[in-house]
Design an enzyme around this catalytic site. Structure first.
Site, PDB file in Angstrom:
ATOM      1  N   HIS A  78       0.798  -1.227   0.000  1.00  7.77           N
ATOM      2  CA  HIS A  78       0.000   0.000   0.000  1.00  7.77           C
ATOM      3  C   HIS A  78       0.838   1.289   0.000  1.00  7.77           C
ATOM      4  O   HIS A  78       0.784   2.082  -0.912  1.00  7.77           O
ATOM      5  CB  HIS A  78      -0.899   0.054   1.245  1.00  7.77           C
ATOM      6  CG  HIS A  78      -1.793  -1.121   1.423  1.00  7.77           C
ATOM      7  ND1 HIS A  78      -2.932  -1.333   0.677  1.00  7.77           N
ATOM      8  CD2 HIS A  78      -1.725  -2.155   2.298  1.00  7.77           C
ATOM      9  CE1 HIS A  78      -3.523  -2.448   1.081  1.00  7.77           C
ATOM     10  NE2 HIS A  78      -2.815  -2.966   2.053  1.00  7.77           N
TER      11      HIS A  78
HETATM   12  O1  RIB Z   1      -5.069   0.123   4.705  1.00  8.75           O
HETATM   13  C1  RIB Z   1      -3.681   0.074   4.498  1.00  8.75           C
HETATM   14  C2  RIB Z   1      -2.986   1.084   5.353  1.00  8.75           C
HETATM   15  O2  RIB Z   1      -3.200   0.790   6.733  1.00  8.75           O
HETATM   16  C3  RIB Z   1      -1.457   1.070   5.166  1.00  8.75           C
HETATM   17  O3  RIB Z   1      -0.956   2.354   5.390  1.00  8.75           O
HETATM   18  C4  RIB Z   1      -0.999   0.145   6.249  1.00  8.75           C
HETATM   19  O4  RIB Z   1       0.339   0.433   6.668  1.00  8.75           O
HETATM   20  C5  RIB Z   1      -1.954   0.483   7.364  1.00  8.75           C
HETATM   21  O5  RIB Z   1      -1.458   1.646   8.014  1.00  8.75           O
END
Ligand code: RIB
Ligand code: CA
Length: 325
Positions: free
Chosen positions: A254
């Protein structure tokens, strides 16, 4: 067809950058990626927030990332240890109780910087030339929301905000409609979306399309440097849980899509739309309401990214991790 947002100069962006983060496996990869591009991303500091795991661990993990990148000089300021209003939640089920799976964690040599992250943001953004600082946000947006509450004038120093946050077409990852970073502090997300600062959001709509594979991880491990092995170890441990949890053929990285967007926005496509956050108690708590078709006829307030070149992302990530120790 969505256009490629071009808030930067053609593919050779130069950002004066602060990264706000809750490391977190994918955060650490995003940080290593960013610290490997000093010619394009002039990192001023990291600010940490509670999120995937409590603040003490996210702050330690951010310092570990600096050590592993050979950038121990980058200051790490600890920030908010809890959300603005809601009860704290964490994601240790995905990131492990230390917030980092697949690698040994330890107390890094470099200490935390003195002072609170929110105070750092206020004084730095007040002193910055107008519209000069890019803030990348990889976790709950609590620190910036507190800074805006304390000093609304800091928007003057901000060029743009680039967030990993939200979900629309993909659906949520922490509830059927909410993505973790927004769900963990929806009131903060609301404040940031209303700030008036140019915002680009990389939601699950795009991060769930840019997935690891055995070949992509093997290529990172094959770099032969410590950083490549570290990233591969983290992904080997982190990806299977995400793949199982969300029934995907690979694991999403992500937060690293934020770094890729800063370095090469042409890898991504999206468009400017109106986005709001639902912070009311109930099934929609933490949902990002993304008005992709403009049915609300409200002024667009964010660039919403919906697609990305997955191979181009992994090529760019690998090329940068290769530069590290
Ligand atoms: O939903 C994904 C996000 O939530 C990313 O930033 C992961 O590190 C968590 O913080
Ligand atoms: Ca994160």
């Amino acid at each position: 067809m969505p256009t490629t947002p071009s808030p930067h100069s053609p593919d050779t962006p130069l950002h004066t950058l602060i990264i706000d983060t809750d490391p977190g496996a994918d955060d650490v990869i995003a940080l290593l990626f960013a610290m490997a591009a000093p010619e394009a991303l002039r990192i001023q500091a990291l600010t940490t927030v509670a999120g995937n795991v409590p603040l003490a661990k996210t702050s330690r993990n951010a310092r570990l990332a600096c050590e592993w990148a050979g950038r121990p000089e980058i200051a790490v300021y600890a920030g908010a240890e809890r959300p603005l209003q809601r009860t704290p939640i964490y994601a240790a089920n995905i990131h492990g109780k230390e917030g980092l799976t697949g690698v040994d964690v330890y107390e890094p040599a470099a200490p935390l910087a003195e002072g609170h992250a929110v105070d750092y943001l206020v004084r730095t953004l007040r002193a910055a030339p107008e519209k000069s600082v890019t803030l990348a946000m990889l976790g709950p947006q609590t620190n910036l929301a507190l800074a805006l509450e304390q000093a609304p004038d800091i928007v003057r120093g901000l060029r743009e905000l680039v967030l990993m946050a939200g979900a629309h077409f993909n659906g949520g990852n922490i509830t059927p409609v909410a993505e973790f970073n927004v769900f963990a502090d929806p009131h903060a997300a609301e404040a940031v979306l209303k700030s008036g600062v140019p915002i680009t959001l990389l939601p699950l709509d795009v991060t769930h399309k840019i997935l690891t594979s055995e070949e992509r991880i093997a290529r990172l491990r094959g770099l032969g440097n410590k950083a490549g092995a570290t990233v591969a170890d983290i992904l080997d441990a982190y990806a299977p849980q995400e793949m199982k949890h969300y029934d995907m053929p690979g694991g999403p990285v992500h937060d690293a899509t934020v770094t890729a967007y800063l370095l090469r926005p042409s890898l991504f496509t999206g468009k400017r739309i109106h986005v709001e956050v639902d912070s009311r108690e109930g099934m929609g708590f933490g949902q990002t309401v993304a008005d992709w078709y403009g049915s609300l006829h409200r002024t667009p307030n964010a660039t919403w990214i919906v697609d990305g070149d997955a191979q181009g992302f992994f090529d760019l990530l690998t090329e940068h991790i290769a530069r590290l120790p």
